[in-house]
Design an enzyme around this catalytic site. Sequence first.
Site, short mmCIF file in Angstrom:
data_model
loop_
_atom_site.label_atom_id
_atom_site.label_comp_id
_atom_site.label_asym_id
_atom_site.label_seq_id
_atom_site.Cartn_x
_atom_site.Cartn_y
_atom_site.Cartn_z
N ASN A 41 0.82 -1.21 0.00
CA ASN A 41 0.00 0.00 0.00
C ASN A 41 0.85 1.27 0.00
O ASN A 41 0.61 2.19 -0.78
CB ASN A 41 -0.95 -0.01 1.20
CG ASN A 41 -1.92 -1.18 1.13
OD1 ASN A 41 -1.99 -1.86 0.11
ND2 ASN A 41 -2.64 -1.43 2.22
N THR A 67 -15.06 38.51 -31.30
CA THR A 67 -15.88 38.09 -30.16
C THR A 67 -17.13 37.49 -30.81
O THR A 67 -17.55 37.96 -31.88
CB THR A 67 -16.28 39.26 -29.23
OG1 THR A 67 -17.03 40.21 -29.99
CG2 THR A 67 -15.06 39.95 -28.63
N HIS A 68 -17.66 36.46 -30.21
CA HIS A 68 -18.81 35.74 -30.81
C HIS A 68 -18.49 35.23 -32.21
O HIS A 68 -19.40 35.04 -33.02
CB HIS A 68 -20.06 36.62 -30.85
CG HIS A 68 -20.32 37.36 -29.57
ND1 HIS A 68 -21.09 36.85 -28.56
CD2 HIS A 68 -19.86 38.55 -29.12
CE1 HIS A 68 -21.13 37.71 -27.56
NE2 HIS A 68 -20.38 38.75 -27.86
N SER A 114 -7.59 13.04 -48.82
CA SER A 114 -8.84 12.30 -48.76
C SER A 114 -8.77 11.16 -49.77
O SER A 114 -8.13 11.28 -50.81
CB SER A 114 -9.99 13.26 -49.13
OG SER A 114 -11.09 12.51 -49.61
N LYS A 137 -8.38 17.60 -51.45
CA LYS A 137 -8.37 17.86 -50.01
C LYS A 137 -7.00 17.79 -49.37
O LYS A 137 -6.18 16.93 -49.68
CB LYS A 137 -9.27 16.84 -49.29
CG LYS A 137 -10.75 17.02 -49.52
CD LYS A 137 -11.30 18.36 -49.02
CE LYS A 137 -11.42 18.40 -47.52
NZ LYS A 137 -12.56 17.66 -47.02
N ASN A 159 -6.26 17.98 -45.31
CA ASN A 159 -6.98 18.13 -44.05
C ASN A 159 -6.04 18.32 -42.87
O ASN A 159 -5.01 17.65 -42.79
CB ASN A 159 -7.86 16.90 -43.80
CG ASN A 159 -8.92 16.73 -44.87
OD1 ASN A 159 -9.42 17.71 -45.42
ND2 ASN A 159 -9.23 15.49 -45.19
N GLU A 201 -7.07 18.43 -35.61
CA GLU A 201 -8.37 17.86 -35.24
C GLU A 201 -8.23 16.78 -34.17
O GLU A 201 -9.01 16.70 -33.23
CB GLU A 201 -9.06 17.27 -36.48
CG GLU A 201 -9.47 18.32 -37.49
CD GLU A 201 -9.87 17.67 -38.81
OE1 GLU A 201 -10.89 16.99 -38.86
OE2 GLU A 201 -9.13 17.85 -39.80
N GLN A 246 -6.14 0.57 -7.65
CA GLN A 246 -5.38 0.00 -8.77
C GLN A 246 -5.85 0.59 -10.10
O GLN A 246 -5.11 0.62 -11.07
CB GLN A 246 -5.54 -1.53 -8.76
CG GLN A 246 -4.73 -2.25 -9.80
CD GLN A 246 -4.60 -3.73 -9.47
OE1 GLN A 246 -3.91 -4.11 -8.54
NE2 GLN A 246 -5.30 -4.56 -10.21
N LYS A 275 -4.12 3.79 -12.36
CA LYS A 275 -2.92 3.81 -13.20
C LYS A 275 -3.18 4.01 -14.67
O LYS A 275 -2.55 4.87 -15.31
CB LYS A 275 -2.13 2.52 -12.97
CG LYS A 275 -1.48 2.55 -11.61
CD LYS A 275 -0.92 1.24 -11.18
CE LYS A 275 -0.78 1.27 -9.68
NZ LYS A 275 -2.09 1.35 -8.97
N1 ARG Z 1 -1.43 -3.42 -7.53
C1 ARG Z 1 -1.89 -2.73 -6.38
C2 ARG Z 1 -2.33 -1.31 -6.78
O1 ARG Z 1 -2.02 -0.90 -7.82
C3 ARG Z 1 -0.78 -2.66 -5.39
C4 ARG Z 1 -1.24 -2.51 -3.99
C5 ARG Z 1 -1.95 -3.72 -3.55
N2 ARG Z 1 -2.22 -3.73 -2.17
C6 ARG Z 1 -3.04 -4.60 -1.66
N3 ARG Z 1 -3.21 -4.55 -0.39
N4 ARG Z 1 -3.71 -5.44 -2.39
O2 ARG Z 1 -2.98 -0.59 -6.03
#
Ligand code: ARG
Length: 474
Positions: free
Chosen positions: A127, A172-173, A294, A300, A302, A307, A339, A342
Amino acid sequence: MSTSPSPTLPSADPLANKAQAWSALFTEPMSELVQRYTASVNFDKRLWRADIDGSMAHARMLGAQGIINAEDVAAIERGMTQIVGEIESGQFQWQLALEDVHLNIEARLTQLVGDAGKRLHTGRSRNDQVATDVRLWLRGEIDGLAVLLAEMQRSLLTLAESHADTVMPGFTHLQVAQPVSFAHHLLAYVEMFARDAERLADARRRTNRLPLGAAALAGTSYPLDRHAVARALGFEALCTNSLDAVSDRDFALEFSSFASICMVHVSRLAEEIVLWMSQNFSFIDLADRYCTGSSIMPQKRNPDVAELARGKSGRVIGHLMGLLTLMKGQPLTYNKDNQEDKEPLFDTVDTLRDTLRIMAEMVGGIRVKAAAMEAAALKGYATATDLADYLVKKGLPFRDAHEAVAHAVKVAIAQGLDLSQLPLDTLRGFHASIGDDVFEVLSLKGSLNARQVLGGTAPARVREALAAHRRRLG
Ligand code: ARG
């Protein structure tokens, strides 16, 4: 001080045994589906270098505090050096059964150096480990993005430096409002990206704090030296409440907010580039290498890059919403929900990095069609305010001047002429105080030059702003 073997890791061959039960407490292994559902190694292996850096700092501190002995520290260093080589050369065997980057590296370490590897996790939990890893990783990415943000500003600034005297209609606008210097317009974006850089630097300060020492949630009974770990890893402060340390993802939210605001700025610039390049504006042209054709319309070209940059702002903003939603219902402290922080964070970094790079390059390849900009500025009675200001300087109250000029514009529209093309006699019909000095006032150049106020579009002011930004950015 020595520790008993970790109860959560199999003792003999962790790589082989992990597919079995988690620990002696369990009577059956995880199902294959649960394993796949809960594993994060496929994406969090990206944190490997931060994970190893964090583990090394932790191990050295454990050694210095006498919690593990010097031979164990040396063995951990040796094992980690080999693991770095294996990962860099693509030989490291990532195992889904080992769930995440942390357990994969720890298991391999134990395979390589035996009991020393099993002592690494003393006084630590995944953790506080994962919170440390994400902060370390993000700090590195923040530093890379800061460089790209400066590049983006430089690219706009370089273009702006050739166009202090290029006149375009300001809107503006999306209606022609008043003439402005094209450099002034570009510098508005420089200001936006400069604020983004400030926000990023500010988010970095709160990212750069050390969770390690919080262990699972309550702190640890080992005499850890958290300050030493922070120093070794370049953290400028410690997380000071263990419960908060393992559960706080504010730094990710702040980063994601910064990224969203920055992408909104990118998106607005991209939108203007698309507009300016359309035949109806024709203010600029983009280098061919940033355009696509295109498959059906041979004529074209583009502005796909612009975009896409505009479109990709949607996913970065979406990630911010995802992260906020991820956090809002979580009770203290760590929950596996975390988790899920990520992938959005990784994609935010990747998207912003690529977008800033490509936009900076593309801006560098913009060809300005100054004559078309100027012609457009002459079209929409952009100097009407200048005529009103002229009358005010002759003594009229502003509201009366505004009304007199509205009449003038009405007549000019009916005759299909610009205000500056109306004969002096006609103009004098709107107010007797109008003299032939009015034509200078009604010119685009005169209009720009009149706006000498600090922050205004007069080329002299714009040149000062260009110089100030150049001094700041180098
Ligand atoms: N893979 C977990 C995460 O990204 C790591 C921490 C996991 N901790 C646990 N007590 N299961 O959060």
